[in-house]
Structures are given as C-alpha cells and as structure tokens.
Design a protein around this motif. Structure first.
Motif, PDB file in Angstrom:
ATOM      1  N   SER A 241      19.578  75.055   8.239  1.00 10.14           N
ATOM      2  CA  SER A 241      19.084  74.101   7.971  1.00 10.14           C
ATOM      3  C   SER A 241      18.927  73.075   9.266  1.00 10.14           C
ATOM      4  CB  SER A 241      19.918  73.136   6.998  1.00 10.14           C
ATOM      5  OG  SER A 241      20.908  72.468   7.547  1.00 10.14           O
ATOM      6  N   ALA A 242      18.065  72.255   9.180  1.00  9.89           N
ATOM      7  CA  ALA A 242      17.588  71.382  10.281  1.00  9.89           C
ATOM      8  C   ALA A 242      16.843  69.909   9.493  1.00  9.89           C
ATOM      9  CB  ALA A 242      16.703  71.809  11.423  1.00  9.89           C
ATOM     10  N   VAL A 243      17.117  69.058  10.370  1.00 12.34           N
ATOM     11  CA  VAL A 243      16.248  67.730   9.647  1.00 12.34           C
ATOM     12  C   VAL A 243      15.418  67.330  10.870  1.00 12.34           C
ATOM     13  CG1 VAL A 243      16.911  65.318   8.721  1.00 12.34           C
ATOM     14  CG2 VAL A 243      18.508  67.131   8.472  1.00 12.34           C
ATOM     15  N   LEU A 244      14.213  66.855  10.495  1.00 10.85           N
ATOM     16  CA  LEU A 244      13.283  66.195  11.299  1.00 10.85           C
ATOM     17  C   LEU A 244      13.226  64.620  11.130  1.00 10.85           C
ATOM     18  CD1 LEU A 244       9.820  67.346  12.475  1.00 10.85           C
ATOM     19  CD2 LEU A 244       9.909  65.016  11.410  1.00 10.85           C
ATOM     20  N   LEU A 245      13.667  64.083  12.138  1.00 10.89           N
ATOM     21  CA  LEU A 245      14.066  62.360  11.883  1.00 10.89           C
ATOM     22  C   LEU A 245      12.541  61.714  12.713  1.00 10.89           C
ATOM     23  CD1 LEU A 245      17.469  62.632  13.072  1.00 10.89           C
ATOM     24  CD2 LEU A 245      16.710  62.484  10.749  1.00 10.89           C
ATOM     25  N   PRO A 246      11.856  61.014  12.018  1.00 11.08           N
ATOM     26  CA  PRO A 246      10.866  60.249  12.659  1.00 11.08           C
ATOM     27  C   PRO A 246      11.480  59.040  13.075  1.00 11.08           C
ATOM     28  CG  PRO A 246      10.696  60.164  10.342  1.00 11.08           C
ATOM     29  CD  PRO A 246      11.658  61.046  10.466  1.00 11.08           C
ATOM     30  N   ARG A 247      10.774  58.552  14.579  1.00 11.75           N
ATOM     31  CA  ARG A 247      11.202  57.549  15.270  1.00 11.75           C
ATOM     32  C   ARG A 247      10.102  56.675  15.377  1.00 11.75           C
ATOM     33  NH1 ARG A 247      15.626  58.511  13.384  1.00 11.75           N
ATOM     34  NH2 ARG A 247      17.624  58.943  14.441  1.00 11.75           N
ATOM     35  N   GLY A 248       9.441  55.972  14.702  1.00 11.40           N
ATOM     36  CA  GLY A 248       8.166  55.390  14.846  1.00 11.40           C
ATOM     37  C   GLY A 248       7.056  56.430  15.263  1.00 11.40           C
ATOM     38  N   ASP A 249       6.273  56.607  16.328  1.00 15.87           N
ATOM     39  CA  ASP A 249       5.347  57.576  16.280  1.00 15.87           C
ATOM     40  C   ASP A 249       6.170  58.680  17.059  1.00 15.87           C
ATOM     41  OD1 ASP A 249       5.968  56.490  18.971  1.00 15.87           O
ATOM     42  OD2 ASP A 249       3.867  56.342  19.609  1.00 15.87           O
ATOM     43  N   ARG A 250       7.307  58.756  17.242  1.00 19.52           N
ATOM     44  CA  ARG A 250       7.893  59.987  17.793  1.00 19.52           C
ATOM     45  C   ARG A 250       8.696  60.686  16.816  1.00 19.52           C
ATOM     46  NH1 ARG A 250       8.208  59.840  23.318  1.00 19.52           N
ATOM     47  NH2 ARG A 250       7.240  58.136  24.340  1.00 19.52           N
ATOM     48  N   ALA A 251       9.489  61.914  17.256  1.00 20.92           N
ATOM     49  CA  ALA A 251      10.236  62.711  16.122  1.00 20.92           C
ATOM     50  C   ALA A 251      11.313  63.460  16.894  1.00 20.92           C
ATOM     51  CB  ALA A 251       9.547  63.668  15.460  1.00 20.92           C
ATOM     52  N   GLU A 252      12.684  63.449  16.363  1.00 24.78           N
ATOM     53  CA  GLU A 252      13.677  64.153  16.853  1.00 24.78           C
ATOM     54  C   GLU A 252      14.025  65.379  15.886  1.00 24.78           C
ATOM     55  OE1 GLU A 252      14.843  64.397  20.135  1.00 24.78           O
ATOM     56  OE2 GLU A 252      13.948  62.593  20.676  1.00 24.78           O
ATOM     57  N   VAL A 253      14.657  66.504  16.101  1.00 23.75           N
ATOM     58  CA  VAL A 253      15.164  67.320  15.122  1.00 23.75           C
ATOM     59  C   VAL A 253      16.548  67.632  15.313  1.00 23.75           C
ATOM     60  CG1 VAL A 253      15.054  69.715  14.403  1.00 23.75           C
ATOM     61  CG2 VAL A 253      12.706  68.369  15.022  1.00 23.75           C
ATOM     62  N   LEU A 254      17.361  67.315  14.495  1.00 25.87           N
ATOM     63  CA  LEU A 254      18.729  67.576  14.463  1.00 25.87           C
ATOM     64  C   LEU A 254      18.939  68.906  13.779  1.00 25.87           C
ATOM     65  CD1 LEU A 254      21.543  66.533  14.614  1.00 25.87           C
ATOM     66  CD2 LEU A 254      21.250  65.739  12.060  1.00 25.87           C
ATOM     67  N   PRO A 255      19.384  70.070  14.599  1.00 26.78           N
ATOM     68  CA  PRO A 255      19.690  71.101  13.925  1.00 26.78           C
ATOM     69  C   PRO A 255      21.279  70.920  13.490  1.00 26.78           C
ATOM     70  CG  PRO A 255      20.110  71.274  16.555  1.00 26.78           C
ATOM     71  CD  PRO A 255      19.442  69.797  16.091  1.00 26.78           C
ATOM     72  N   THR A 256      21.562  71.730  12.256  1.00 26.06           N
ATOM     73  CA  THR A 256      22.843  71.741  11.588  1.00 26.06           C
ATOM     74  C   THR A 256      23.521  72.994  11.416  1.00 26.06           C
ATOM     75  OG1 THR A 256      22.306  71.676   9.294  1.00 26.06           O
ATOM     76  CG2 THR A 256      21.628  69.710  10.498  1.00 26.06           C
ATOM     77  N   GLU A 257      24.756  73.063  11.109  1.00 25.96           N
ATOM     78  CA  GLU A 257      25.447  73.936  10.669  1.00 25.96           C
ATOM     79  C   GLU A 257      25.773  73.790   9.116  1.00 25.96           C
ATOM     80  OE1 GLU A 257      25.754  77.181  11.659  1.00 25.96           O
ATOM     81  OE2 GLU A 257      24.625  76.574  13.510  1.00 25.96           O
ATOM     82  N   ALA A 258      25.013  73.383   8.253  1.00 19.19           N
ATOM     83  CA  ALA A 258      25.416  72.825   7.010  1.00 19.19           C
ATOM     84  C   ALA A 258      25.612  74.193   6.033  1.00 19.19           C
ATOM     85  CB  ALA A 258      24.148  72.058   6.458  1.00 19.19           C
ATOM     86  N   GLY A 259      25.215  74.970   6.471  1.00 18.23           N
ATOM     87  CA  GLY A 259      25.651  76.556   5.649  1.00 18.23           C
ATOM     88  C   GLY A 259      26.885  76.780   5.675  1.00 18.23           C
ATOM     89  N   GLN A 260      27.987  76.218   6.695  1.00 17.74           N
ATOM     90  CA  GLN A 260      29.212  76.549   6.857  1.00 17.74           C
ATOM     91  C   GLN A 260      30.001  75.432   6.025  1.00 17.74           C
ATOM     92  OE1 GLN A 260      30.003  79.292   8.042  1.00 17.74           O
ATOM     93  NE2 GLN A 260      27.823  79.588   8.600  1.00 17.74           N
ATOM     94  N   ILE A 261      29.312  74.625   5.398  1.00 15.38           N
ATOM     95  CA  ILE A 261      30.012  73.699   4.589  1.00 15.38           C
ATOM     96  C   ILE A 261      30.752  74.391   3.296  1.00 15.38           C
ATOM     97  CG2 ILE A 261      29.653  71.905   2.659  1.00 15.38           C
ATOM     98  CD1 ILE A 261      27.668  70.715   4.553  1.00 15.38           C
ATOM     99  N   SER A 262      31.845  73.829   2.754  1.00 15.35           N
ATOM    100  CA  SER A 262      32.768  74.675   1.760  1.00 15.35           C
ATOM    101  C   SER A 262      31.687  74.629   0.391  1.00 15.35           C
ATOM    102  CB  SER A 262      33.926  73.708   1.604  1.00 15.35           C
ATOM    103  OG  SER A 262      34.803  74.149   2.612  1.00 15.35           O
ATOM    104  N   LEU A 263      31.777  75.805   0.032  1.00 14.23           N
ATOM    105  CA  LEU A 263      31.111  76.063  -1.284  1.00 14.23           C
ATOM    106  C   LEU A 263      31.752  75.264  -2.422  1.00 14.23           C
ATOM    107  CD1 LEU A 263      29.055  77.663  -2.671  1.00 14.23           C
ATOM    108  CD2 LEU A 263      30.795  79.391  -3.265  1.00 14.23           C
TER     109      LEU A 263
END
Length: 348
Positions: free
Chosen positions: A163-185
């Motif tokens: 999983s990852a999240v694309l974060l808009p910042r006005g006319d820019r963007a950043e992508v936050l990679p995550t390890e959300a798959g390791q969250i406890s079921l």
C-alpha cells in the motif's frame, strides 16, 4: 540510493518493478507530455525464481535489446530505477518474499550504472495513478459523487500486501510508501475470529498480509478446511480461486468470500486513516480476475461499515487497476520528477 549524475534529457534508461514472483523490466524514455510523460520502448516480464539474482535478470534484459531494434542503446544505458517490494535498509533491500538478497551497490556495479535508485513497489504504482485514464480502471464501488482532489490510496494483494498514499500538495505531490500490510489482522465477525485463532497458534502476531495475499489466500483456505472438517484438496492460490469462481469447492468459495470481506474492511480502515478523498485504487496480481466476484461479495458493505464514518466513505470511489506496466511507468515517472527537481502534478 546510489550516487551518480542525472541523465541528460531524452536519454533512455531502465525501469524495473520487482515483486516476490515476477519482475517487470522496461527500457523507457521521458517525453514532453505532462499527462503521459513516460514512453515504454521495450518491456518484458520475468519469473523471479528462474534467475540467480536481480543482476542476472537485468543483464539478460539488456542483452535481449540487441534483437529488438534498440541494439544501439545497449552500451549507453547508465541509469536504472527499481521499484521493489520491501524497504531499503542501508545498502540492502529487505523483503522476505524476494527469492534472493539484493545489495544496491553491488547491483549498480554489476550493471556498470552511473545511478541506481530504489523505491517501494507500491510507491511506484501510486505515482502511476497520476497517468491513468478513466477507461484503464474498473469500478468496484461507485461513489455518491466524483472524486475530489485529495489523498489517493493504492493497495493490493500479490505475493505480499502493498500500500501507498499519494498526497497532493497544491500543484505538487508526494507519495508515502507504507508497510500497512503488517498491521495486525482484525476480524470483523465470529467466523473470522475462528480463523484468526487457527492462524495465531503459537504466535504473537498475525498480519493482514498473512490473509490478504497469494500465500494468505492459501492460509485462509487451510484454516477454513480445518474449521469445516474437510481435507485440504487445493495446493495453490490459483487452484483456490479457480475452484471458487467455478463453484466446485465450497471451502474455496468461502475462502474467497472471507478474503473479499477482509479486504473491504482493511481498505475502509486505510481510507479513513489517510483521508483518501481522492479515491482508492486496488492493484495486485490476484484481483483483476476477481472483479465480478469482488463486486458481488461483501467487500463494499465491509468497506462502508465504519459507523459514523460511513458518510465520508460513501464519497470515495474504489476502482480496480490491472498492475501490468504500472510499476515500471510509475518508477520511471518518479525518476523523471527526481531528475528534473519538479514534482508538479498534472491537473485531475
């Protein structure tokens, strides 16, 4: 990341998307088109298990260019970007799903590159969603209104759960990679509690990835066979999905229903966590063949079943994307943005 100079404008480079099962490699070129800035000159998909290491796999791709009309470019490839499952710790790419260890410095030297960059595989897919056209996606949940400009969640099961999240910042963007798959079921009903008890035997942690992935599908099936008191007759994720979709195995069908329910619940949790008003994209090698089943399953109900947050989630479209070349296109797009020092987003 490896040091090295930025390539000159218009210079082709390698982009690779490396997962636990397959590696997708392309020779790419940046073009002056904000909406579609990456041109794929040549593309090939490899089975990772057939190769002794990532270096050997990439070398083969370069050698094969000789028979594709791009032979003149072979000796001039100086830059490569690799989108890879896992995280970078120092010089190593760490992921237990990869079939071989990867040293970034050794790989750069082995290939004779001036620059080698490594990003998370779902970070690359998130970047690629900026370049998607509407007809390249399939609806899973139709939102009550069009997507607004906001965080975009990309997630999906394959060999692992990315999983990852694309974060808009006005006319820019950043992508936050995550390890959300390791969250406890987190089970959502009594049947899932029973499954978790089976999966948790002798362990202190069971992650979502251990249910929502190719190997996770097999884990769910074996647990359900035990709970149903029936023999384990299917041995691979492909056999399970095939038997479930054809309706010829009740345990496989229940497995796929549980899988879709858990996926919907998890996607809803992540959409709330990141405020994904820009939409949710489901990717990964397992899902494209499950589109009709997913639409008819409890996925949507579980996605929306978040109490007072249901009204927020009803505004979020959920769409399915075919992984295909998205990883290499996203990795190349990230590299071009890094090279130009410009992360400006195209208009939605």
């Amino acid at each position: 990341m490896a040091p090295g100079g930025a390539p000159a404008g218009g210079e082709p480079f390698l982009a690779a998307d490396v997962g636990g099962t397959h590696a997708r490699v392309a020779l790419v070129l940046g073009v002056a088109d904000r909406r579609h800035p990456v041109q794929v000159l040549h593309y090939h998909r490899y089975a990772c298990g057939d190769w002794a290491g990532l270096g050997a796999l990439l070398r083969d791709f370069v050698v094969q260019l000789g028979s594709t009309g791009h032979a003149a470019l072979q000796a001039g490839i100086r830059h490569c970007v690799v989108a890879c499952a896992g995280v970078v710790l120092g010089d190593a790419i760490v992921n237990e799903n990869l079939p071989w260890p990867v040293s970034i410095a050794e790989l750069r030297d082995e290939l004779g590159l001036a620059r080698l960059d490594v990003i998370n595989d779902f970070e690359a897919v998130a970047w690629a969603t900026r370049f998607l056209d509407a007809d390249e996606t399939l609806p899973v949940i139709d939102a009550a209104q069009p997507a607004v400009r906001g965080p975009v969640l990309v997630m999906g099961p394959g060999t692992g759960l990315g999983s990852a999240v694309l974060l808009p910042r006005g006319d820019r963007a950043e992508v936050l990679p995550t390890e959300a798959g390791q969250i406890s079921l987190a089970p959502g009903n009594e049947r899932e509690m029973e499954i978790l008890r089976v999966l948790a035997r002798g362990r202190t942690h069971v992650s979502y990835e251990e249910a929502l992935s190719g190997p996770g599908l097999l884990n769910l099936y074996r647990a359900l066979c035990e709970l149903r008191g029936c023999p384990v007759a299917l041995m691979t994720p492909a056999e399970i999905t095939g038997a479930a979709l054809s309706g010829r195995d009740a345990a496989a069908e229940e497995t796929l229903q549980v899988f879709c329910g858990l996926l919907g619940s998890f996607a809803g949790d992540l959409a709330m966590l990141y405020g994904a008003s820009g939409g949710v994209f489901l990717a990964g090698g397992i899902l494209p063949q499950l589109h009709d089943f997913l639409r008819a399953s409890s996925f949507a109900r579980r996605f929306l079943d978040k109490g007072v947050m249901q009204a927020f989630l009803q505004k979020i479209p959920v769409r399915l994307i075919e992984h295909g070349q998205l990883g290499v296109i996203g990795a190349a797009g990230w590299f071009l943005d890094e090279r130009q020092g410009d992360r400006a987003m195209p208009p939605l």
